[in-house]
Design a protein around this motif. Structure first.
Motif, PDB file in Angstrom:
ATOM      1  N   ALA A 116      51.632   8.403  45.483  1.00 42.86           N
ATOM      2  CA  ALA A 116      50.996   9.325  46.424  1.00 42.86           C
ATOM      3  C   ALA A 116      51.603   9.230  47.810  1.00 42.86           C
ATOM      4  O   ALA A 116      51.681  10.222  48.545  1.00 42.86           O
ATOM      5  CB  ALA A 116      49.495   9.054  46.479  1.00 42.86           C
ATOM      6  N   MET A 117      52.048   8.038  48.205  1.00 45.19           N
ATOM      7  CA  MET A 117      52.627   7.851  49.530  1.00 45.19           C
ATOM      8  C   MET A 117      54.113   8.228  49.591  1.00 45.19           C
ATOM      9  O   MET A 117      54.733   8.117  50.636  1.00 45.19           O
ATOM     10  CB  MET A 117      52.444   6.404  49.978  1.00 45.19           C
ATOM     11  N   GLY A 118      54.691   8.665  48.465  1.00 43.93           N
ATOM     12  CA  GLY A 118      56.070   9.124  48.462  1.00 43.93           C
ATOM     13  C   GLY A 118      57.069   8.124  47.946  1.00 43.93           C
ATOM     14  O   GLY A 118      58.281   8.356  48.033  1.00 43.93           O
ATOM     15  N   ASN A 119      56.612   6.986  47.398  1.00 44.68           N
ATOM     16  CA  ASN A 119      57.519   6.009  46.805  1.00 44.68           C
ATOM     17  C   ASN A 119      57.859   6.406  45.372  1.00 44.68           C
ATOM     18  O   ASN A 119      57.162   7.209  44.745  1.00 44.68           O
ATOM     19  CB  ASN A 119      56.872   4.618  46.781  1.00 44.68           C
ATOM     20  N   THR A 120      58.908   5.838  44.854  1.00 40.92           N
ATOM     21  CA  THR A 120      59.152   5.887  43.421  1.00 40.92           C
ATOM     22  C   THR A 120      58.801   4.529  42.825  1.00 40.92           C
ATOM     23  O   THR A 120      58.763   3.519  43.531  1.00 40.92           O
ATOM     24  CB  THR A 120      60.611   6.238  43.100  1.00 40.92           C
ATOM     25  N   VAL A 121      58.550   4.500  41.513  1.00 42.90           N
ATOM     26  CA  VAL A 121      57.961   3.311  40.887  1.00 42.90           C
ATOM     27  C   VAL A 121      58.711   2.947  39.619  1.00 42.90           C
ATOM     28  O   VAL A 121      59.049   3.817  38.803  1.00 42.90           O
ATOM     29  CB  VAL A 121      56.466   3.563  40.557  1.00 42.90           C
ATOM     30  N   VAL A 122      58.965   1.653  39.466  1.00 41.25           N
ATOM     31  CA  VAL A 122      59.389   1.081  38.190  1.00 41.25           C
ATOM     32  C   VAL A 122      58.237   0.225  37.692  1.00 41.25           C
ATOM     33  O   VAL A 122      57.857  -0.758  38.336  1.00 41.25           O
ATOM     34  CB  VAL A 122      60.663   0.235  38.340  1.00 41.25           C
ATOM     35  N   VAL A 123      57.643   0.616  36.579  1.00 40.52           N
ATOM     36  CA  VAL A 123      56.500  -0.093  36.003  1.00 40.52           C
ATOM     37  C   VAL A 123      57.005  -1.111  34.980  1.00 40.52           C
ATOM     38  O   VAL A 123      57.807  -0.781  34.107  1.00 40.52           O
ATOM     39  CB  VAL A 123      55.512   0.892  35.344  1.00 40.52           C
ATOM     40  N   ILE A 124      56.542  -2.348  35.122  1.00 40.68           N
ATOM     41  CA  ILE A 124      56.840  -3.403  34.149  1.00 40.68           C
ATOM     42  C   ILE A 124      55.505  -3.829  33.550  1.00 40.68           C
ATOM     43  O   ILE A 124      54.806  -4.689  34.106  1.00 40.68           O
ATOM     44  CB  ILE A 124      57.567  -4.586  34.810  1.00 40.68           C
ATOM     45  N   PRO A 125      55.083  -3.218  32.448  1.00 40.86           N
ATOM     46  CA  PRO A 125      53.755  -3.508  31.895  1.00 40.86           C
ATOM     47  C   PRO A 125      53.764  -4.719  30.985  1.00 40.86           C
ATOM     48  O   PRO A 125      54.804  -5.111  30.437  1.00 40.86           O
ATOM     49  CB  PRO A 125      53.448  -2.228  31.106  1.00 40.86           C
ATOM     50  N   GLY A 126      52.586  -5.300  30.818  1.00 39.63           N
ATOM     51  CA  GLY A 126      52.418  -6.344  29.834  1.00 39.63           C
ATOM     52  C   GLY A 126      52.350  -5.758  28.438  1.00 39.63           C
ATOM     53  O   GLY A 126      52.368  -4.532  28.242  1.00 39.63           O
ATOM     54  N   VAL A 127      52.225  -6.618  27.458  1.00 45.21           N
ATOM     55  CA  VAL A 127      52.223  -6.167  26.067  1.00 45.21           C
ATOM     56  C   VAL A 127      51.076  -5.203  25.791  1.00 45.21           C
ATOM     57  O   VAL A 127      51.249  -4.165  25.143  1.00 45.21           O
ATOM     58  CB  VAL A 127      52.143  -7.386  25.124  1.00 45.21           C
ATOM     59  N   GLU A 128      49.889  -5.498  26.316  1.00 47.57           N
ATOM     60  CA  GLU A 128      48.714  -4.696  25.995  1.00 47.57           C
ATOM     61  C   GLU A 128      48.707  -3.344  26.697  1.00 47.57           C
ATOM     62  O   GLU A 128      48.020  -2.426  26.258  1.00 47.57           O
ATOM     63  CB  GLU A 128      47.445  -5.481  26.341  1.00 47.57           C
ATOM     64  N   THR A 129      49.423  -3.225  27.793  1.00 46.46           N
ATOM     65  CA  THR A 129      49.431  -1.949  28.528  1.00 46.46           C
ATOM     66  C   THR A 129      50.715  -1.169  28.339  1.00 46.46           C
ATOM     67  O   THR A 129      50.858  -0.078  28.892  1.00 46.46           O
ATOM     68  CB  THR A 129      49.216  -2.200  30.031  1.00 46.46           C
ATOM     69  N   ALA A 130      51.670  -1.696  27.573  1.00 46.46           N
ATOM     70  CA  ALA A 130      52.969  -1.029  27.432  1.00 46.46           C
ATOM     71  C   ALA A 130      52.833   0.340  26.778  1.00 46.46           C
ATOM     72  O   ALA A 130      53.408   1.329  27.250  1.00 46.46           O
ATOM     73  CB  ALA A 130      53.919  -1.922  26.638  1.00 46.46           C
ATOM     74  N   ILE A 131      52.070   0.414  25.673  1.00 45.96           N
ATOM     75  CA  ILE A 131      51.985   1.689  24.940  1.00 45.96           C
ATOM     76  C   ILE A 131      51.311   2.772  25.784  1.00 45.96           C
ATOM     77  O   ILE A 131      51.869   3.863  25.951  1.00 45.96           O
ATOM     78  CB  ILE A 131      51.246   1.492  23.601  1.00 45.96           C
ATOM     79  N   PRO A 132      50.089   2.543  26.328  1.00 41.34           N
ATOM     80  CA  PRO A 132      49.498   3.605  27.151  1.00 41.34           C
ATOM     81  C   PRO A 132      50.318   3.913  28.406  1.00 41.34           C
ATOM     82  O   PRO A 132      50.326   5.057  28.872  1.00 41.34           O
ATOM     83  CB  PRO A 132      48.113   3.044  27.513  1.00 41.34           C
ATOM     84  N   ALA A 133      51.026   2.935  28.969  1.00 38.18           N
ATOM     85  CA  ALA A 133      51.860   3.203  30.145  1.00 38.18           C
ATOM     86  C   ALA A 133      53.001   4.146  29.797  1.00 38.18           C
ATOM     87  O   ALA A 133      53.343   5.049  30.584  1.00 38.18           O
ATOM     88  CB  ALA A 133      52.407   1.896  30.707  1.00 38.18           C
ATOM     89  N   LEU A 134      53.595   3.983  28.626  1.00 36.26           N
ATOM     90  CA  LEU A 134      54.670   4.872  28.200  1.00 36.26           C
ATOM     91  C   LEU A 134      54.154   6.288  27.946  1.00 36.26           C
ATOM     92  O   LEU A 134      54.813   7.277  28.287  1.00 36.26           O
ATOM     93  CB  LEU A 134      55.338   4.314  26.943  1.00 36.26           C
ATOM     94  N   LEU A 135      52.967   6.410  27.365  1.00 34.00           N
ATOM     95  CA  LEU A 135      52.381   7.735  27.170  1.00 34.00           C
ATOM     96  C   LEU A 135      52.096   8.405  28.505  1.00 34.00           C
ATOM     97  O   LEU A 135      52.390   9.600  28.696  1.00 34.00           O
ATOM     98  CB  LEU A 135      51.102   7.628  26.345  1.00 34.00           C
ATOM     99  N   LEU A 136      51.537   7.666  29.456  1.00 36.24           N
ATOM    100  CA  LEU A 136      51.248   8.230  30.770  1.00 36.24           C
ATOM    101  C   LEU A 136      52.530   8.681  31.470  1.00 36.24           C
ATOM    102  O   LEU A 136      52.540   9.703  32.169  1.00 36.24           O
ATOM    103  CB  LEU A 136      50.498   7.219  31.634  1.00 36.24           C
ATOM    104  N   ALA A 137      53.606   7.927  31.318  1.00 36.52           N
ATOM    105  CA  ALA A 137      54.874   8.343  31.918  1.00 36.52           C
ATOM    106  C   ALA A 137      55.325   9.681  31.359  1.00 36.52           C
ATOM    107  O   ALA A 137      55.808  10.556  32.097  1.00 36.52           O
ATOM    108  CB  ALA A 137      55.937   7.270  31.670  1.00 36.52           C
ATOM    109  N   GLN A 138      55.159   9.866  30.058  1.00 36.39           N
ATOM    110  CA  GLN A 138      55.512  11.142  29.449  1.00 36.39           C
ATOM    111  C   GLN A 138      54.634  12.268  29.989  1.00 36.39           C
ATOM    112  O   GLN A 138      55.121  13.363  30.296  1.00 36.39           O
ATOM    113  CB  GLN A 138      55.370  11.049  27.924  1.00 36.39           C
TER     114      GLN A 138
END
Length: 794
Positions: free
Chosen positions: A182-204
């Motif tokens: 929201a503040m104009g940054n770009t993000v590299v997300v490094i998720p843990g095992v339990e959040t990897a799958i939903p994080a990848l779906l959200l990225a899509q």
């Protein structure tokens, strides 16, 4: 009728259990099959499945394989960071309303694919509330719209790495990623095992909503290794971490010296007090205990504290409510051994158990258990083991209840139960935690600032206050230059001895003056009795000052911690009046200070007069700010009131720069003291005399003794002592690259707020003489931590 099996309403109510939840995962399985059961990385707006990579299997609650994720390599990290850096140019240049529209567009995507996301979270054992995620998007899209209007003097940091541990929730991940975007940054997300799958779906879903390619990238694998690699890349501007303390400490040590700021939010494993006062609605309080303490998955551990006058009633209600409850599955198979050992140890120390049934001889489940009659020093109270164990402690007075709630080294949150509003507000103010829930628990909303105290955090998430970790003042460059870590022996840092002082000649009249340091309102020598030489610009010995060490730091902190609570409790108006007297005392001593500056720095009389005048102005400005910088009532969607309160950090260590020795000291000192902190200041070893002359100004004011302490000596030696003192909450440091690296490595345990500056200003000191409003606001925000208090009305 004899033999009738008809149950009454009371019988049905007593036997009711939670209804079954939907166990269908068809939608999630369909999406995983579309990805061939092997999820790749998300880089530059698309899924990438590089060949030859190791994979990690994600399992469900029964141990079955859900899918596999890629273990990224250094090459993959480099691609994601490069993509993020390229995306930053386009994303940050967009108008605010375009960024807001893009984030708000994801709400529609969540509504379409919410079932798939929920099922994926359940499969990966990381349940998340769909409505909470929608609320996050709506809240931060509004801030994206208003950034330039309400935060005009701030600019985005650049590429931000958002790191979460394996057992962290999706909500915690998005609470970091969304405000950064929201503040104009770009993000590299490094998720843990339990959040990897939903994080990848959200990225899509983000890309489908219109997010430009490269703005959000997701790389999976070993969290700490990837985070260290991302931090090492010179294109990375900031690293923020959510999860458990052990991994947070390792991350800080692994990234020390890379020149990238790292913030920690430690909620997993934190011990939170659940305090029931005698004025509480006991039935509601016991229901709250059952709901929050015996969940299958919970981020924090709870400690039940009950006032003695209602202890028997609470215990009886607990026994009644827990009757018939089923065993709770444990997170890991190895947790059962820890739970059994903790229960056995508690019983040996005199604890009695409340259990609905006997635990099975073995297995990865355990019945909900209350451990009654515990002492605050018991190991399972200090560090509760995983599982459905709830230690119960009793207290007599209201003050003792607050003291018991502050017993834990964590300061994440607390739940208070009382019908007395005055008691609730007084207890909330006395608790050293970031969030206080009155007659409720686990209330989360993005408008509430989450600023864990003590060992729980060194940053703020949520609310307007949480946006500033992803921004920097537009008028200043990053304070830490990017570099590679130096070869530093951390055990020997700050152990070098000062140069010995030898007699210069028989002429006693030419002997330089000896100064004293300032501890607890008194001038004194160092504990070692040693001194160091202060040189004039021409190299002559100008004076001698004490060579302080660890014992002097200990004495200064003891003096500061005694007076700081009382200083903090003073009204802002009283603190303002004390600063006004300090400003007047400085005016009376301006000639002496100007002479000291002139002899110490070699600056012209006109320049030193200007520095003294600016120092006086700073004191008057901050005295006026004391009662202007306040919190307020937050607009939240739930019924009730939420208060946002800025509080003092406690004791702040300040290591001063060489430039503008008087003005920099006054600017930092008054910013910390105005907000209710006490300070231990280390003047520049090169130019310490203005600070030592300032001692007379302090003695002429009505600032309480111990609020300001001034120690002179070796910068590295005193920095090392400040970093290793457990009471000091924050360190503001201007010094060497090695000093910054040492602080980043050391101040992860005990956790401290760090404000580091490796190099002296290259602008001739304009950062002190002509600070823009954003820099003044940054000083204020560095001097406070936030507390949110949630009071429901229905």
């Amino acid at each position: 009728m004899a033999g009738s099996t008809i149950k009454t309403v009371y019988d049905i109510f007593q036997s009711m259990d939670y209804g079954p939840t939907s166990s269908s995962t068809a939608t999630a399985q369909a999406w995983l099959e579309h990805q061939s059961g092997a999820l790749g990385l998300f880089i530059d707006g698309r899924f990438v499945l590089p060949a030859g990579r190791q994979t990690c299997s994600v399992t469900d609650s029964s141990g079955g394989s859900v899918c596999t994720t890629v273990c990224a390599t250094d090459e993959d990290v480099s691609l994601s960071v490069s993509s993020g850096a390229s995306g930053f140019k386009a994303w940050s240049a967009l108008p605010c309303h375009v960024r807001a529209k893009t984030l708000l567009g994801l709400v529609s995507g969540l509504q379409r694919y919410g079932q798939c996301l929920s099922e994926l979270c359940d499969l990966a054992q990381s349940p998340s509330s769909f409505s909470a995620l929608v609320r996050l998007l709506q809240y931060y899209s509004g801030w994206a719209q208003l950034r330039d209007t309400l935060l005009p003097d701030w600019t985005p940091r650049g590429l931000v790495a958002v790191v979460v541990s394996d057992d962290c929730s999706l909500y915690s991940l998005m609470l970091k990623a969304l405000p950064a975007l929201a503040m104009g940054n770009t993000v590299v997300v490094i998720p843990g095992v339990e959040t990897a799958i939903p994080a990848l779906l959200l990225a899509q879903l983000f890309v489908e909503a219109g997010l430009p390619a490269g703005v959000l990238n997701v790389v999976t694998g070993n969290v700490l290794s990837l985070a260290s690699t991302v931090a090492q890349n010179p294109l990375t501007s900031y690293v923020t971490y959510s999860g458990n303390k052990n991994d947070g400490e390792k991350l800080c040590r692994a990234t020390a010296g890379m020149g990238v700021p790292v913030s920690l939010s430690i909620s997993l494993g934190a011990t939170c007090p659940f305090i029931i006062f005698e004025s509480a609605d006991i039935d509601s309080a016991v229901d709250g205990v059952i709901e929050t303490a015996f969940k299958k998955k919970r981020e924090c551990q709870w400690l039940l504290c009950v006032q003695e006058s209602v202890l028997d009633i609470v215990v009886a209600r607990l026994k009644s409510r827990m009757a018939g409850m089923k065993s709770v599955p444990l997170q890991k198979e190895g947790d059962r051994r820890l739970v059994d050992a903790a229960v056995e140890e508690a019983q040996q120390q005199g604890a009695t158990l409340i259990q609905p049934c006997a635990p099975s001889p073995s297995g990865a489940s355990y019945p909900p258990t209350v451990l009654c009659g515990m002492a605050p020093s018991c190991p399972c109270v200090v560090t509760p083991p995983p599982g459905p164990l709830l230690p119960l402690l009793s207290f007599r007075s209201q003050t003792e209840g607050v003291t018991l709630g502050n017993h834990s080294p964590h300061g994440y949150a607390a739940s208070l139960w009382t019908e007395d509003l005055t008691l609730a507000l007084e207890a909330a103010k006395g608790l050293s935690v970031g969030s206080v829930w009155v007659n409720s628990h686990s209330v989360l909303d993005p408008s509430l600032p989450l600023s864990g105290h003590k060992e729980s955090s060194n940053c703020t998430d949520g609310g307007k206050e949480g946006l500033f970790q992803f921004l920097r003042p537009s008028s200043s460059s990053p304070s830490l230059p990017r570099s590679s870590p130096t070869s530093l022996d951390y055990s020997r840092f700050g152990t070098a001895t000062s140069a010995a002082i030898i007699p210069q000649g028989p002429d006693s009249s030419s002997c330089p003056r000896s100064y004293l340091q300032y501890v607890g309102g008194k001038q004194c020598k160092s504990e070692s009795g040693s001194s160091v030489s202060v040189l004039a610009p021409d190299g002559a010995v100008l004076a001698y000052c004490p060579d302080a060490g660890r014992k002097d730091v200990r004495n200064a902190v003891e003096a500061a911690i005694k007076v700081q609570p009382g200083w903090m409790k003073r009204s802002p108006t009283d603190r303002a009046q004390s600063l006004f007297t300090l400003a007047k005392a400085l005016e009376m001593k301006r000639r002496d200070l100007a002479a000291s500056l002139h002899s110490q720095t070699g600056l012209s009389l006109e320049e030193v007069d200007k520095e003294v005048e600016l120092s006086i102005a700073q004191l008057y400005d901050w005295a006026a700010r004391c009662d202007k910088e306040t919190g307020g009532i937050l607009p939240v969607p739930q019924s009730g009131s939420a208060l946002s309160i800025p509080e003092a950090l406690g004791v702040v260590g300040v290591v001063l720069p060489d430039s503008s020795p008087l003005l920099s000291m006054v600017s930092l000192l008054v910013a910390a003291v105005a907000m209710g902190n006490a300070v231990v200041m280390v003047p520049s070893p090169k130019n310490p005399l203005p600070a030592l002359e300032f001692i007379q100004v302090l003695q002429s004011s009505d600032i309480p003794a111990g609020v300001v302490n001034i120690l002179t000596g070796g910068r590295d030696q005193l920095t090392q002592a400040l970093a290793n003192h457990s009471v000091i909450k924050a360190i503001w440091y201007w010094g060497s690259v090695e000093g910054c690296q040492y602080l980043q490595h050391t101040c992860a345990s005990p956790l401290k707020n760090l404000w580091l500056h490796c190099l002296e200003e290259k602008d001739g000191g304009r950062v002190w003489s002509q600070p823009p409003p954003s820099l003044l606001e940054e000083r204020w925000r560095r001097a406070v931590q936030w507390k949110s208090v949630w009071i429901p009305t229905a």
